[in-house]
Design an enzyme around this catalytic site. Structure first.
Site, PDB file in Angstrom:
ATOM      1  CB  THR A 184      -0.798  -0.006   1.326  1.00  0.00           C
ATOM      2  OG1 THR A 184      -1.383  -1.281   1.471  1.00  0.00           O
ATOM      3  CG2 THR A 184      -1.833   1.072   1.375  1.00  0.00           C
ATOM      4  NE  ARG A 212      -7.879  -8.635   1.114  1.00  0.00           N
ATOM      5  CZ  ARG A 212      -6.859  -7.776   1.193  1.00  0.00           C
ATOM      6  NH1 ARG A 212      -6.797  -6.757   0.360  1.00  0.00           N
ATOM      7  NH2 ARG A 212      -5.940  -7.932   2.094  1.00  0.00           N
ATOM      8  CB  VAL A 213     -13.349  -4.634   2.292  1.00  0.00           C
ATOM      9  CG1 VAL A 213     -12.950  -3.323   2.957  1.00  0.00           C
ATOM     10  CG2 VAL A 213     -14.335  -4.374   1.165  1.00  0.00           C
ATOM     11  CG  ASP A 215      -4.737  -2.733   5.747  1.00  0.00           C
ATOM     12  OD1 ASP A 215      -5.002  -3.117   4.587  1.00  0.00           O
ATOM     13  OD2 ASP A 215      -3.598  -2.439   6.123  1.00  0.00           O
ATOM     14  CB  THR A 235       2.171  -0.998   3.982  1.00  0.00           C
ATOM     15  OG1 THR A 235       2.345  -1.643   2.719  1.00  0.00           O
ATOM     16  CG2 THR A 235       3.509  -0.917   4.678  1.00  0.00           C
ATOM     17  N   GLY A 236       1.027  -4.016   3.996  1.00  0.00           N
ATOM     18  CA  GLY A 236       1.290  -5.448   4.086  1.00  0.00           C
ATOM     19  C   GLY A 236      -0.011  -6.221   4.033  1.00  0.00           C
ATOM     20  N   GLY A 238      -3.270  -6.944   4.602  1.00  0.00           N
ATOM     21  CA  GLY A 238      -4.362  -6.120   5.114  1.00  0.00           C
ATOM     22  C   GLY A 238      -5.390  -6.897   5.910  1.00  0.00           C
TER      23      GLY A 238
HETATM   24  N1  GLY Z   1      -2.643  -3.617   2.816  1.00  0.00           N
HETATM   25  C1  GLY Z   1      -3.312  -3.689   1.617  1.00  0.00           C
HETATM   26  C2  GLY Z   1      -4.181  -4.861   1.467  1.00  0.00           C
HETATM   27  O1  GLY Z   1      -3.869  -5.929   1.967  1.00  0.00           O
HETATM   28  O2  GLY Z   1      -5.200  -4.732   0.839  1.00  0.00           O
END
Ligand code: GLY
Length: 325
Positions: A184, A212-213, A215, A235-236, A238
């Site tokens: 991200t 999918r939603v 973080d 980031t990473g 989510g």
């Molecule tokens: N951190 C971004 C995602 O996994 O969607």
């Protein structure tokens, strides 16, 4: 959010007694000038643009939005905006959130198709509605109504990658076990007068299950900002970040007296404490407080966090601390 006494907090944090030194100073105690702190290599360009917008009279929200736009517009960044890798059906599905730490007001969009700048749509959610999050078709219709131009967000390169993935009978899907990069853009900014903004934008996991939603569009997970305490972004993975409400957790640690670096490390340690397998997770975080102090950490060197820090007119690349091997 009210800062609490640093010593009390440190007493309550296992293993951090040595850090219980000074009281947490008020936000107005010192003025570090504007600071822009952004994840990954592309953070440098985002910071440059944010600083330029701010210097030329834009607000901190303008600066963060326009800084993130640079990365959303860049087709070489395959995890954000235009050129972001699509979901399992080959559709680019974007998430973004923006939070104004002064008004304590956030806007976000998730599962947004065909609009390359989700952070700008999130901004409009703040400025033009009483809502916080718009999703899917509703978010798209909202954006179109405001004049955002729908367009194909797949580039020839991202289409090719999706077709290769689709053609591979051994392809990894998220019905099984995740294992791909997801980087991200997260930006936390300070105007030097005590105002803070945090924003992030992503195309999410490559080849994710449609709908999918994670973080990045969830306030408190991907971003959080509070002028009185500080801001954070994650980031990473989510999905993992969402389960720990990562950004608000970091800000709460800071409210209880932790430095941004201590707060970043604390959330990652908690992830490992609840499940030691999280040591190998793709997880990285950044944080900033009103004094301009920075925190940055990642779980392991396999997902080594790089971040760009714009401060005192200099824009430098740095590495976050990796906590585990
Ligand atoms: N951190 C971004 C995602 O996994 O969607």
């Amino acid at each position: 959010m009210e800062p609490v006494d640093r010593r009390e907090f440190m007493k309550s944090m296992a293993g951090t007694a040595a850090l219980a030194a000074a009281d947490f100073p008020s936000a107005a105690a010192s003025s570090p000038g504007p600071v822009f702190l952004t994840t990954w290599e592309w953070g440098r360009n985002a910071n440059e643009r944010a600083a330029e917008v701010f210097r030329s009279g834009g607000s901190l929200l303008d600066a963060v939005e326009k800084g993130i736009n640079v990365v959303e517009d860049d087709p070489s960044v395959t995890t954000v905006g235009y050129g972001g890798l699509p979901n399992a059906e080959g559709v680019v599905e974007l998430d973004a959130a923006l939070m104004d730490g002064t008004r304590h007001r956030a806007g976000s969009v998730c599962n947004l198709h065909m609009i390359k700048n989700p952070i700008s749509v999130a901004r409009q959610v703040i400025e033009r509605t009483r809502h916080t999050t718009l999703a899917g078709q509703g978010a798209l219709q909202f954006a179109i109504k405001l004049g955002f131009q729908p367009q194909q967000l797949l580039t020839p390169e991202s289409l090719k990658k999706w077709m290769e993935w689709k053609a591979n009978p051994d392809r990894q899907t998220f019905w099984l076990k995740p294992g791909r990069n997801h980087d991200t853009i997260g930006m936390v900014a300070l105007d030097g007068q005590g105002r803070m903004v945090a924003g992030c934008s992503t195309s999410g996991l490559a080849f994710k299950i449609p709908g999918r939603v994670a973080d990045s569009s969830l306030v408190g997970c991907g971003v959080y900002a509070d002028d009185n305490v500080g801001g954070a972004s994650a980031t990473g993975d989510g999905d993992l970040m969402t389960n720990y409400c990562t950004s608000i957790s970091i800000v709460q640690f800071m409210a209880r007296g932790a430095s941004p670096q201590e707060a970043c490390e604390e959330i990652l340690r908690r992830m490992v404490k609840t499940d030691s397998r999280n040591r190998s997770a793709q997880a990285a975080v950044i944080a900033l407080n009103p004094r301009g102090e920075v925190g940055a950490a990642c779980m392991n060197p396999q997902f080594q966090l790089k971040y760009a820090l714009w401060k005192n007119g200099a824009n430098q690349m740095c590495e976050g601390k990796a906590l585990y091997e």
